[in-house]
Design an enzyme around this catalytic site. Sequence first.
Site, PDB file in Angstrom:
ATOM      1  N   LYS A 116       0.824  -1.217   0.000  1.00 20.08           N
ATOM      2  CA  LYS A 116       0.000   0.000   0.000  1.00 20.08           C
ATOM      3  C   LYS A 116       0.853   1.260   0.000  1.00 20.08           C
ATOM      4  CE  LYS A 116      -4.262  -1.944   1.704  1.00 20.08           C
ATOM      5  NZ  LYS A 116      -5.412  -1.904   2.592  1.00 20.08           N
ATOM      6  N   LYS A 199      -6.656 -10.909  -5.530  1.00 26.28           N
ATOM      7  CA  LYS A 199      -7.825 -10.985  -4.643  1.00 26.28           C
ATOM      8  C   LYS A 199      -8.834  -9.875  -4.944  1.00 26.28           C
ATOM      9  CE  LYS A 199      -6.923  -8.027  -0.729  1.00 26.28           C
ATOM     10  NZ  LYS A 199      -7.387  -7.705   0.589  1.00 26.28           N
ATOM     11  N   LYS A 202     -11.476  -4.076  -1.894  1.00 26.11           N
ATOM     12  CA  LYS A 202     -12.160  -2.783  -1.887  1.00 26.11           C
ATOM     13  C   LYS A 202     -11.292  -1.708  -2.523  1.00 26.11           C
ATOM     14  CE  LYS A 202     -13.295  -3.264   2.512  1.00 26.11           C
ATOM     15  NZ  LYS A 202     -13.978  -3.485   3.761  1.00 26.11           N
TER      16      LYS A 202
END
Length: 336
Positions: A116, A199, A202
């Site tokens: 991230k 995966k 969101k």
Amino acid sequence: MVNARPRVLSGIQPTSGSFHLGNYLGAVRQWVGLQETHDTFYCVVDQHALTVPKDPAELRSNTRFAAAQLLAAGVDPERATLFVQSQVAEHAQLAWIVECLTGFGEAARMTQFKDKSAKQGADSTSVGLFTYPMLMVADILLYEADEVPVGEDQRQHLELSRNLAERFNHRYGPTFVIPEPHILKETGRIYDLQEPTVKMSKSASSPKGIVELLDEPKATAKKIKSAVTDTDTVVRFDADKKPGVSNLLTIHSTLSGTPIPQLEEHFAGKGYGALKTELAEIVTEWVTPFRSRTQEYLDDPAELDALLARGADKARVVAADTLARVYEKVGFLTAR
Ligand code: ATP
Ligand code: LTN
């Protein structure tokens, strides 16, 4: 204190309005099942959601959406303790102690942080994103959780929790229960419909790749029908060679309760179109009542907030007891 039933704790971030199918199949479904056999604590982790900039009104709304969806999915406030993380101050208090126990390099090795922060760049990455796993460790250890139901992507954070609990116990004497991950082999990782090797997420999935549970059922059916598969036509489970079809089979099997070999037989000679059409029906049949139950909880925010406040009161009793023992162990003066 010995618990009559083993303890479970898990958390979910209020990062968007709707949960996705990966959240449900990887985690929330297990939360519901575990209520039968375990003493369960479920937490909407709003402090974790603050690690990336959030509009205050949106965070408040997403927190209610998350709680409403958990209730709609079957979390029962009579049996489980359902609460919001920021309403139990002990989480942040224990997190500090956990942070002081963690090596800088150890924290810097967390792959979720690395991924991230690499995407966002150092200047837009908050220190909170770096210390995020230690807050998660505090969430778990406060409740002396024996098991933590999560998706596969959380395995490294669970490993960190175990290491830090052991380190604390070694340094200060037996205090924490060492938590076990509860990750299902079959549904621990649900994949993006458009990119079936990554995966469903969101923050990373494109709108077409993610099944949002609160979407219009028609839109959901359309996404499933345009899921990426392969150039073969045989409906067979093979995660390496046929990731798209295998992902659809996993979702079908879990929601319909039909074992995968039986599905392979059922779709023999029928092709991918039949699998997609049937799965679209199964998913829309599941989400339709789920959406209306969620809406019912959202229609009465005062009652929802009161339910969460009662959950926080119950959680605080357990959390305060653990924190008091930890404060004593590390050498803080007792305030009398
Ligand atoms: P992001 O990808 O933006 O970090 P997320 O979609 O992973 O968010 P979280 O709130 O971080 O959502 O996850 C809530 C729970 O759902 C966690 O237990 C997580 O492991 C699980 N989960 C998330 N995505 C999947 C997935 N694709 N398959 C299975 N479980 C998942
Ligand atoms: N990091 C988790 C959310 C989370 C969590 C927890 C999960 C925060 N605290 C405690 C289990 C136990 C995630 O899903 N991204």
